[in-house]
Enzyme design. Structure first.
Site, PDB file in Angstrom:
ATOM      1  N   ASP A 130       0.870  -1.164   0.000  1.00 47.25           N
ATOM      2  CA  ASP A 130       0.000   0.000   0.000  1.00 47.25           C
ATOM      3  C   ASP A 130       0.915   1.225   0.000  1.00 47.25           C
ATOM      4  O   ASP A 130       2.017   1.187   0.556  1.00 47.25           O
ATOM      5  CB  ASP A 130      -0.890  -0.007   1.249  1.00 47.25           C
ATOM      6  CG  ASP A 130      -1.874   1.142   1.261  1.00 47.25           C
ATOM      7  OD1 ASP A 130      -2.127   1.695   0.184  1.00 47.25           O
ATOM      8  OD2 ASP A 130      -2.381   1.471   2.342  1.00 47.25           O
ATOM      9  N   ASP A 169      -2.224  -1.622   6.403  1.00 51.08           N
ATOM     10  CA  ASP A 169      -2.267  -0.929   7.692  1.00 51.08           C
ATOM     11  C   ASP A 169      -3.681  -0.594   8.142  1.00 51.08           C
ATOM     12  O   ASP A 169      -3.866  -0.074   9.242  1.00 51.08           O
ATOM     13  CB  ASP A 169      -1.432   0.354   7.640  1.00 51.08           C
ATOM     14  CG  ASP A 169      -1.941   1.341   6.582  1.00 51.08           C
ATOM     15  OD1 ASP A 169      -2.908   1.000   5.862  1.00 51.08           O
ATOM     16  OD2 ASP A 169      -1.373   2.442   6.477  1.00 51.08           O
TER      17      ASP A 169
END
Length: 766
Positions: A275, A507
């Protein structure tokens, strides 16, 4: 108390799993049989088994303590209101009737009922569905689910065994079967040896006792030696020690390993999905500039922004950056709000004057082409938020009405200093890096290029892609922008279909589905509670560059164990083959247990143990069991050929019968030692100082130990420990002849039937 599932085994589990094994059971049964016939000097192997077991237990307990120490840094906390006081406590300390203070990114640690506020909840860990569910006052919240957006106060109604809290980690990981190729391969070996050892043992014993009229002592000793040779006793220990050593090393890098075998899995990874936020970038967002659109009333804009931020329940990194830049205001009073979610990509608040204020992604709030200056910011890697108002009704379940844009807010997130070096490393190791982000693909591509991601200019807007096309495009692009949580999972699944082994970093709650699907899941320490609970690895410093250390540790274990297994399996294979030949020819097994134990200790255990700690960062391109057998089979077959040659010479009257303290036993024992040492040499290729030392000391040590024991038998101990005769000159000549034949057979087999295929690649076991 609200019991939290531990991520490590208990001490009792470690003791049981190391002591109560099939290998240990078979060895104990063999030891009992030897005790019954008073074959005391042949019992030394049981001390080696005890030492191996003790080392395995000590290493696992050491790793367990390190994991538990690091897990305290990563353990989820709960914000509760108790007796009017706000407390930040471990989730294990949550009690009935506590008021949980929940907000975006938090995982719900206990079943509760909303007392005040509204939140959107992700229940994918419980139901597998990623759709956001709106929860209002009076609605129930289940532990294990996560807050996507909004804030609320919720009263705890269940704790301990009465709710889902004790099952959070199990629910998060329950759909993932064991994917360790090393463990699955060793289970196959255990199953095979367990299947063969009992019938072969019974037949060898009966044959010796009945058909050859041996004494009970001879029948038990020769049978025990054959069975002991089949057991690759040190391999499980080698795997456990290798992985435990990796955990100890990585703990010093602030990497929490929540799944022991994730190190092995990452060694096989050839695609790493990252990401953008918090991985390539530092995750410390800040507002860089506010660009007002023509006709915007500046004072009205700041009043609406300040009022929105004063009352919003959104608190992710983006809104924290907005809060740090704009002054809060009470100019307007809200009547309704729709919190931000990664699916919608916008947030809205309606005020009492009938105006609805919106903040969101450009593709959601604008139906027209944005000005060139804003495009320039996006192409420079800055994130763009649009701000606008409308007097029409806004619903989260309906398309947005036309928005009057007021301003564009540029947000920057600095690139991590070591990002470029990490990208260079993964490129050099043949690991493809793919950036999967919910942000604008132009912005993500720009940041990826700054970070040095290979092919970063090759991007795609996933909002324009049908889910049915994902399988076709997964390998074609390096940057995927505007990706939904479901699409993240589908991209990982598509890469699996293309035979890739995939690691996924994440996350947030929107990464949960993809993390569960990946072969190796990695969470950053600054991420949400939910992401850290699901992941196999947690980077406590949120520094993804340490993944190269994890990769190297995994490769060290897999490569070194595979090489060492080639030595262990030599004895396993030739013991099985020799037992079968002995049965067919009514010949006693040529060795005794103490001789097999010396092979275990000096030729197998010593070099493999020290070589297992050596760095070995080469890419894993083979499967463990086929490669180990490919390495071992030529040596084992060479020994078998020589044994058949011995039988032919024996039947011709040239060589005597084998047995304790015979020249035939000395000849064959020196031979299997030489072929085993040659196997160690193959393990040590290419040679360096350590491997040369191990090879030389193994060869010298084995024959020196034989010489010392034979000398001590007549001069010091006056006890026959090795049960081997001093080789005569004729025996040494035959040994040299047999050794030459064995080496020729091994070389021919290694270059023909067991030649390594250049195109051989790893097929991951999932």
């Amino acid at each position: 108390m609200n019991q939290q599932e531990k991520i490590t085994k208990s001490t009792g589990q470690i003791l049981r799993e190391n002591i109560c094994t099939l290998f240990n059971l078979l060895n104990v049964l063999i030891a009992i049989a030897l005790i019954c016939v008073h074959a005391w000097s042949n019992l030394f192997f049981i001390f080696i088994i005890a030492l191996n077991t003790s080392i395995g237990i000590i290493q696992e307990i050491k790793a367990k303590r390190l994991i538990e120490k690091l897990s305290l840094l990563s353990a989820p906390k709960a914000d509760v209101e108790r007796d009017g006081e706000v407390m930040h406590i471990d989730i294990a300390e949550v009690e009935l009737d506590d008021i949980l203070l929940l907000e975006s990114g938090k995982q719900i640690c206990a079943d509760s009922v909303i007392a005040e506020g509204k939140v959107e909840v992700n229940e994918s860990l419980l139901t597998g569905e990623s759709d956001a569910i709106l929860k209002k006052e009076g609605d129930s919240l289940l532990s294990g689910s996560s807050i996507i957006s909004g804030k609320c106060r919720a009263k705890v109604i269940h704790v301990g065994a009465d709710n889902y809290a004790a099952k959070i980690a199990k629910e998060a990981k329950k759909s993932k079967a064991m994917s360790s190729e090393l463990v699955l391969s060793m289970r196959r070996v255990t199953k095979l040896t367990g299947f063969l050892i009992i019938p072969l043992g019974i037949l060898l014993f009966i044959q010796a006792l009945v058909f050859r009229d041996n004494s009970m002592y001879d029948a038990v000793v020769t049978t025990s030696a054959g069975l002991l040779g089949m057991l690759p006793k040190g391999l499980y220990l080698l795997i456990s020690i290798g992985l435990a050593a990796g955990i100890v090393f990585l703990s010093k890098k602030n990497v929490l390993v929540q799944d022991l075998y994730s190190l092995e899995n990452l060694a096989h990874v050839d695609v790493l999905c990252l990401d953008k936020t918090g991985t390539l970038t530092e995750g410390k967002m800040k507002v860089d500039e506010v660009i007002l659109f023509p006709g915007t009333d500046e004072r009205a804009f700041f009043d609406y922004v300040g009022s929105f931020l004063q009352h919003t329940s959104d608190n992710n990194a983006t809104f924290q950056a907005l809060n740090a830049y704009f002054e809060p205001s009470d100019a307007h009073t809200p009547t309704e709000q729709i919190p931000f979610s990664s699916d919608r990509k916008w947030s809205a608040m309606t005020f009492e004057d009938g105006v609805t204020f919106l903040v969101g992604a450009p593709e959601k709030l604008s139906q027209t082409q944005l000005p060139d200056n804003i495009h320039a910011h996006m192409q420079g890697g800055k994130r763009i938020l649009l701000v606008g108002i409308t007097k029409e009704e806004v619903s989260k379940d309906a398309p947005l009405p036309e928005i009057m844009l007021m301003a564009a807010v540029t947000i920057v997130d600095p690139i991590r200093k070591n990002a470029s070096a990490a990208m260079d490393y993964f490129r050099s190791e043949g690991v493809a890096v793919k950036i999967i982000s919910g942000d604008n693909p132009i912005t993500v591509s720009a940041i990826a290029q700054q970070a040095g991601v290979p092919g970063a200019d090759n991007y795609i807007d996933m909002s324009q892609v049908e889910d049915s096309r994902i399988d076709d495009i997964a390998e074609d692009y390096s940057v995927f922008g505007r990706v939904t949580p479901v699409q993240k999972r589908l991209l990982v699944e598509a890469l699996h279909k293309k035979k890739h082994s995939v690691a996924m970093t994440g996350d947030g709650v929107n990464d949960l589905l993809a993390l569960k699907e990946a072969d190796c899941s990695i969470a950053v320490g600054q991420g949400s509670d939910a992401a850290r609970q699901v992941a196999q690895l947690v980077l406590l410093d949120s520094d993804f560059s340490v993944l190269k250390d994890v990769l190297m540790q995994g490769r060290r274990v897999v490569n070194n164990v595979t090489k060492s297994a080639g030595v262990f399996f030599i004895k396993t294979i030739y013991s099985i083959l020799l037992c079968i030949i002995c049965l067919l020819t009514n010949t006693p097994f040529p060795f005794v247990p103490i001789q097999i134990t010396m092979i275990d200790l000096i030729i197998e255990g010593y070099p493999s143990f020290f070589a297992s700690f050596e760095p070995n960062p080469q890419k894993v391109t083979t499967r463990f069991l086929p490669e180990a057998i490919r390495r071992a089979a030529p040596n084992a077959i060479a020994i078998t050929v020589c044994f058949v040659l011995y039988l032919i010479l024996h039947f011709c009257g040239i060589l005597g019968a084998t047995g304790e303290n015979t020249q035939a036993n000395a000849l064959l024992y020196l031979l299997i030692g030489m072929v085993g040492i040659y196997g160690v040499g193959k393990m040590c290729v290419p040679f360096n100082k350590l491997r040369t030392f191990l090879f030389v000391t193994t060869g010298v040590g084995f024959y020196a130990a034989i010489s010392l024991l034979l000398f001590c038998k007549d001069h010091i101990l006056n006890h026959d420990v090795l049960h081997m005769a001093i080789p005569s000159g004729q025996t040494m000549l035959f040994f040299l002849l047999f050794a030459a034949i064995a080496l020729v057979v091994e070389r021919i087999l290694s270059r023909t039937l067991f030649k390594k295929s250049r195109g051989e690649t790893l097929l991951s076991i999932r």
